[in-house]
Motif scaffolding. Structure first.
Motif, PDB file in Angstrom:
ATOM      1  N   LEU A 110       0.799  -1.217   0.000  1.00 55.45           N
ATOM      2  CA  LEU A 110       0.000   0.000   0.000  1.00 55.45           C
ATOM      3  C   LEU A 110       0.837   1.276   0.000  1.00 55.45           C
ATOM      4  CD1 LEU A 110      -2.531  -1.137   2.752  1.00 55.45           C
ATOM      5  CD2 LEU A 110      -2.974  -1.044   0.303  1.00 55.45           C
ATOM      6  N   ASP A 111       2.066   1.216   0.460  1.00 55.26           N
ATOM      7  CA  ASP A 111       2.838   2.425   0.736  1.00 55.26           C
ATOM      8  C   ASP A 111       3.012   3.331  -0.478  1.00 55.26           C
ATOM      9  OD1 ASP A 111       4.422   1.822   3.652  1.00 55.26           O
ATOM     10  OD2 ASP A 111       3.669   0.095   2.537  1.00 55.26           O
ATOM     11  N   GLU A 112       3.400   2.771  -1.599  1.00 51.80           N
ATOM     12  CA  GLU A 112       3.652   3.602  -2.770  1.00 51.80           C
ATOM     13  C   GLU A 112       2.373   4.262  -3.272  1.00 51.80           C
ATOM     14  OE1 GLU A 112       5.576   3.285  -7.275  1.00 51.80           O
ATOM     15  OE2 GLU A 112       5.776   1.621  -5.859  1.00 51.80           O
ATOM     16  N   LYS A 113       1.264   3.517  -3.265  1.00 54.69           N
ATOM     17  CA  LYS A 113      -0.014   4.083  -3.695  1.00 54.69           C
ATOM     18  C   LYS A 113      -0.434   5.240  -2.787  1.00 54.69           C
ATOM     19  CE  LYS A 113      -1.291   1.515  -7.236  1.00 54.69           C
ATOM     20  NZ  LYS A 113      -1.652   2.086  -8.575  1.00 54.69           N
ATOM     21  N   ILE A 114      -0.255   5.073  -1.489  1.00 54.14           N
ATOM     22  CA  ILE A 114      -0.644   6.137  -0.563  1.00 54.14           C
ATOM     23  C   ILE A 114       0.314   7.313  -0.664  1.00 54.14           C
ATOM     24  CG2 ILE A 114      -0.821   6.694   1.895  1.00 54.14           C
ATOM     25  CD1 ILE A 114      -2.128   4.048   2.355  1.00 54.14           C
ATOM     26  N   GLN A 115       1.571   7.054  -0.885  1.00 52.43           N
ATOM     27  CA  GLN A 115       2.524   8.149  -1.078  1.00 52.43           C
ATOM     28  C   GLN A 115       2.141   8.991  -2.296  1.00 52.43           C
ATOM     29  OE1 GLN A 115       6.693   7.022  -0.943  1.00 52.43           O
ATOM     30  NE2 GLN A 115       7.228   8.639  -2.413  1.00 52.43           N
ATOM     31  N   ASP A 116       1.780   8.342  -3.387  1.00 53.86           N
ATOM     32  CA  ASP A 116       1.332   9.082  -4.579  1.00 53.86           C
ATOM     33  C   ASP A 116       0.078   9.893  -4.263  1.00 53.86           C
ATOM     34  OD1 ASP A 116       3.411   7.985  -6.000  1.00 53.86           O
ATOM     35  OD2 ASP A 116       2.182   6.418  -6.934  1.00 53.86           O
ATOM     36  N   ALA A 117      -0.834   9.305  -3.462  1.00 50.54           N
ATOM     37  CA  ALA A 117      -2.069  10.002  -3.108  1.00 50.54           C
ATOM     38  C   ALA A 117      -1.776  11.244  -2.277  1.00 50.54           C
ATOM     39  CB  ALA A 117      -2.991   9.063  -2.337  1.00 50.54           C
ATOM     40  N   VAL A 118      -0.871  11.143  -1.308  1.00 51.87           N
ATOM     41  CA  VAL A 118      -0.530  12.290  -0.456  1.00 51.87           C
ATOM     42  C   VAL A 118       0.069  13.416  -1.296  1.00 51.87           C
ATOM     43  CG1 VAL A 118       0.966  13.082   1.409  1.00 51.87           C
ATOM     44  CG2 VAL A 118      -0.258  10.907   1.627  1.00 51.87           C
ATOM     45  N   GLU A 119       0.963  13.079  -2.200  1.00 55.82           N
ATOM     46  CA  GLU A 119       1.604  14.108  -3.016  1.00 55.82           C
ATOM     47  C   GLU A 119       0.613  14.761  -3.973  1.00 55.82           C
ATOM     48  OE1 GLU A 119       4.978  12.213  -4.775  1.00 55.82           O
ATOM     49  OE2 GLU A 119       6.007  11.922  -2.843  1.00 55.82           O
ATOM     50  N   GLU A 120      -0.291  13.976  -4.524  1.00 54.37           N
ATOM     51  CA  GLU A 120      -1.317  14.560  -5.392  1.00 54.37           C
ATOM     52  C   GLU A 120      -2.248  15.465  -4.592  1.00 54.37           C
ATOM     53  OE1 GLU A 120      -4.670  13.127  -8.681  1.00 54.37           O
ATOM     54  OE2 GLU A 120      -3.248  11.676  -7.830  1.00 54.37           O
ATOM     55  N   TYR A 121      -2.546  15.072  -3.373  1.00 54.42           N
ATOM     56  CA  TYR A 121      -3.371  15.910  -2.491  1.00 54.42           C
ATOM     57  C   TYR A 121      -2.678  17.234  -2.197  1.00 54.42           C
ATOM     58  CZ  TYR A 121      -5.324  17.448   2.009  1.00 54.42           C
ATOM     59  OH  TYR A 121      -5.852  18.190   3.036  1.00 54.42           O
ATOM     60  N   MET A 122      -1.399  17.207  -1.930  1.00 59.59           N
ATOM     61  CA  MET A 122      -0.661  18.436  -1.629  1.00 59.59           C
ATOM     62  C   MET A 122      -0.631  19.371  -2.842  1.00 59.59           C
ATOM     63  SD  MET A 122       2.480  16.832   0.633  1.00 59.59           S
ATOM     64  CE  MET A 122       3.266  18.424   0.900  1.00 59.59           C
ATOM     65  N   ARG A 123      -0.523  18.797  -4.040  1.00 59.86           N
ATOM     66  CA  ARG A 123      -0.523  19.635  -5.246  1.00 59.86           C
ATOM     67  C   ARG A 123      -1.872  20.297  -5.475  1.00 59.86           C
ATOM     68  NH1 ARG A 123       2.904  15.397  -7.217  1.00 59.86           N
ATOM     69  NH2 ARG A 123       1.102  14.259  -8.035  1.00 59.86           N
ATOM     70  N   SER A 124      -2.930  19.748  -4.852  1.00 62.06           N
ATOM     71  CA  SER A 124      -4.257  20.327  -5.016  1.00 62.06           C
ATOM     72  C   SER A 124      -4.520  21.493  -4.058  1.00 62.06           C
ATOM     73  CB  SER A 124      -5.327  19.252  -4.801  1.00 62.06           C
ATOM     74  OG  SER A 124      -5.399  18.880  -3.435  1.00 62.06           O
ATOM     75  N   TRP A 125      -3.609  21.763  -3.127  1.00 56.77           N
ATOM     76  CA  TRP A 125      -3.825  22.845  -2.178  1.00 56.77           C
ATOM     77  C   TRP A 125      -3.829  24.199  -2.893  1.00 56.77           C
ATOM     78  CZ3 TRP A 125       0.286  21.403   2.115  1.00 56.77           C
ATOM     79  CH2 TRP A 125      -0.118  20.195   2.733  1.00 56.77           C
ATOM     80  N   PRO A 126      -4.639  25.111  -2.418  1.00 56.26           N
ATOM     81  CA  PRO A 126      -4.567  26.485  -2.958  1.00 56.26           C
ATOM     82  C   PRO A 126      -3.168  27.080  -2.736  1.00 56.26           C
ATOM     83  CG  PRO A 126      -6.542  26.193  -1.609  1.00 56.26           C
ATOM     84  CD  PRO A 126      -5.699  24.979  -1.390  1.00 56.26           C
ATOM     85  N   VAL A 127      -2.773  27.986  -3.609  1.00 54.50           N
ATOM     86  CA  VAL A 127      -1.431  28.568  -3.537  1.00 54.50           C
ATOM     87  C   VAL A 127      -1.188  29.233  -2.189  1.00 54.50           C
ATOM     88  CG1 VAL A 127       0.108  30.298  -4.538  1.00 54.50           C
ATOM     89  CG2 VAL A 127      -1.339  28.893  -6.032  1.00 54.50           C
ATOM     90  N   GLU A 128      -2.210  29.911  -1.655  1.00 51.20           N
ATOM     91  CA  GLU A 128      -2.018  30.597  -0.377  1.00 51.20           C
ATOM     92  C   GLU A 128      -1.761  29.622   0.764  1.00 51.20           C
ATOM     93  OE1 GLU A 128      -6.503  30.577  -1.435  1.00 51.20           O
ATOM     94  OE2 GLU A 128      -4.544  30.922  -2.412  1.00 51.20           O
ATOM     95  N   ASP A 129      -2.249  28.374   0.633  1.00 55.13           N
ATOM     96  CA  ASP A 129      -1.965  27.385   1.671  1.00 55.13           C
ATOM     97  C   ASP A 129      -0.545  26.852   1.544  1.00 55.13           C
ATOM     98  OD1 ASP A 129      -4.524  27.717   2.546  1.00 55.13           O
ATOM     99  OD2 ASP A 129      -5.229  25.706   2.029  1.00 55.13           O
ATOM    100  N   ARG A 130      -0.067  26.724   0.337  1.00 52.20           N
ATOM    101  CA  ARG A 130       1.254  26.129   0.130  1.00 52.20           C
ATOM    102  C   ARG A 130       2.362  26.962   0.758  1.00 52.20           C
ATOM    103  NH1 ARG A 130       0.997  24.623  -6.319  1.00 52.20           N
ATOM    104  NH2 ARG A 130      -1.155  23.823  -6.323  1.00 52.20           N
ATOM    105  N   THR A 131       2.159  28.261   0.837  1.00 56.71           N
ATOM    106  CA  THR A 131       3.217  29.122   1.384  1.00 56.71           C
ATOM    107  C   THR A 131       3.439  28.870   2.871  1.00 56.71           C
ATOM    108  OG1 THR A 131       1.595  30.884   1.802  1.00 56.71           O
ATOM    109  CG2 THR A 131       2.762  30.928  -0.308  1.00 56.71           C
ATOM    110  N   SER A 132       2.491  28.247   3.524  1.00 57.18           N
ATOM    111  CA  SER A 132       2.643  27.960   4.952  1.00 57.18           C
ATOM    112  C   SER A 132       3.359  26.636   5.213  1.00 57.18           C
ATOM    113  CB  SER A 132       1.261  27.926   5.627  1.00 57.18           C
ATOM    114  OG  SER A 132       0.601  29.163   5.510  1.00 57.18           O
ATOM    115  N   TYR A 133       3.680  25.916   4.155  1.00 55.27           N
ATOM    116  CA  TYR A 133       4.318  24.610   4.300  1.00 55.27           C
ATOM    117  C   TYR A 133       5.607  24.560   3.483  1.00 55.27           C
ATOM    118  CZ  TYR A 133      -0.228  23.167   6.181  1.00 55.27           C
ATOM    119  OH  TYR A 133      -1.375  23.073   6.929  1.00 55.27           O
ATOM    120  N   THR A 134       6.483  23.649   3.878  1.00 54.26           N
ATOM    121  CA  THR A 134       7.756  23.505   3.171  1.00 54.26           C
ATOM    122  C   THR A 134       7.672  22.505   2.021  1.00 54.26           C
ATOM    123  OG1 THR A 134       8.517  21.695   4.593  1.00 54.26           O
ATOM    124  CG2 THR A 134       8.963  23.956   5.332  1.00 54.26           C
TER     125      THR A 134
END
Length: 336
Positions: free
Chosen positions: A216-240
């Motif tokens: 499951l690990d690789e599938k969930i890792q891809d899901a987490v990264e795709e989720y992060m790319r979906s964040w609004p730009v203003e949210d991304r600035t608060s994270y590294t």
């Protein structure tokens, strides 16, 4: 098995032999019938007394029962104020559950609750779901939202008692009838979800199926990264952009998932939750997000749904879902 006899059976011969032996032991001889030795008839002989034949007593009428495997459990039929009915084992107690529900208790910790809601509950269809909130308890949920109301049947028991109660919960749920429709939405719910065979091994989380193991690990890792790319730009600035997965755990499983008017999906859907934290930028303060040592857990978790037939994986879908919204909301996402 019936056996055709030819002449006298062995048992009959033995029985006759035993009878003759008994007569000989009593000193009674056996000879050919001689009509000239027949005793004279005795006049005015009283007729043999007649035996009184007792009429069979009526058997007590058998009450309703719940069939659980080969066992029949005596029960009573509960009728709710708004018209639905359910068969409940004798000795269970009923109590109100809010304004629209009833909870039935066994007395040893097991409970089955029926809740009627005035809306679709987030999903216009049906399913059965097995889940766990803690390692010590299990919940079996029967849900239908295909009518004017949605109905939830929750069966809760300790994990140690689950084999005893899971089949009973299913038998009870199958007896639910809805008011005005004379329908039993779960009468044909024979395929029940089971906790999957999964484990963490060598730093990976693996779902074991009949044919192979699914990592499951690789599938969930891809899901987490795709989720992060979906964040609004203003949210991304608060994270590294950094994240960490602390653990992957089983959250629940579906069977019989179907939209209203459609056929139930074949196979099972096992749902796993990723415990993910995200690294925040220095000095970041994010409304509604708790930050501990620079790591934040956002609202809603990343879930991976694995569709399979018990032998091999058909597909996977990831979703961000807040479990407080209830399983019908996730079912609506997975049934698309």
């Amino acid at each position: 098995m019936l056996t055709k006899l030819k002449g006298l059976s062995k048992q009959m011969k033995i029985a006759i032999g035993v009878g003759l032996a008994g007569l000989a032991a009593l000193g009674i001889g056996v000879a050919a019938w001689q009509p000239w030795n027949t005793a004279e008839p005795v006049e005015n002989q009283d007729p043999p007394p007649q035996q009184q034949v007792q009429a069979p007593q009526d058997k007590p009428e058998k009450g309703p029962t719940l069939e659980v495997g080969s066992e029949e459990i005596p029960c009573s039929v509960y009728t709710a104020a708004d018209g639905w009915t359910l068969s409940v084992p004798e000795g269970w107690e009923a109590a109100n559950l809010g304004d629209n529900g009833i909870v039935f208790s066994s007395g040893d910790g097991a409970q089955l609750s029926v809740l009627a809601a005035g809306d679709s509950g987030g999903f216009d269809g049906e399913f059965v779901n097995l889940s766990t909130l803690t390692g010590d308890e299990r919940t079996l949920l029967f849900y239908t939202g295909a009518g004017q109301k949605s109905y939830y049947i929750y069966g809760d028991a300790k994990a140690a008692d689950w084999n005893q109660y899971s089949k009973l919960f299913a038998a009870m749920a199958r007896t639910l009838t809805l008011p005005g429709e004379d329908s039993a939405p779960f009468a044909e719910s024979f395929v029940l979800p089971q906790e999957p065979d999964w484990q963490e091994t060598e730093g990976m989380t693996v779902l074991f199926l009949d044919k192979d193991g699914f990592v499951l690990d690789e599938k969930i890792q891809d899901a987490v990264e795709e989720y992060m790319r979906s964040w609004p730009v203003e949210d991304r600035t608060s994270y590294t952009g950094q994240y960490r997965m602390n653990r992957i755990v089983w959250a629940g499983s579906f069977a019989g998932l179907a939209k209203a008017g459609g056929s139930a999906a074949e196979g099972y859907i096992d749902v796993f939750r990723a415990d993910v934290q995200y690294r925040t930028a220095e000095g970041a303060a994010i409304d509604g997000v708790e930050i501990v040592d620079g790591w934040a857990s956002r609202e809603g978790g990343v879930y991976l749904a694995v569709f399979h037939d018990g032998g091999s994986v058909e597909k996977t879908l990831w979703r961000v879902w807040d479990n407080t919204a209830g399983w019908p909301t996730l079912a609506a996402e997975l049934a698309q």
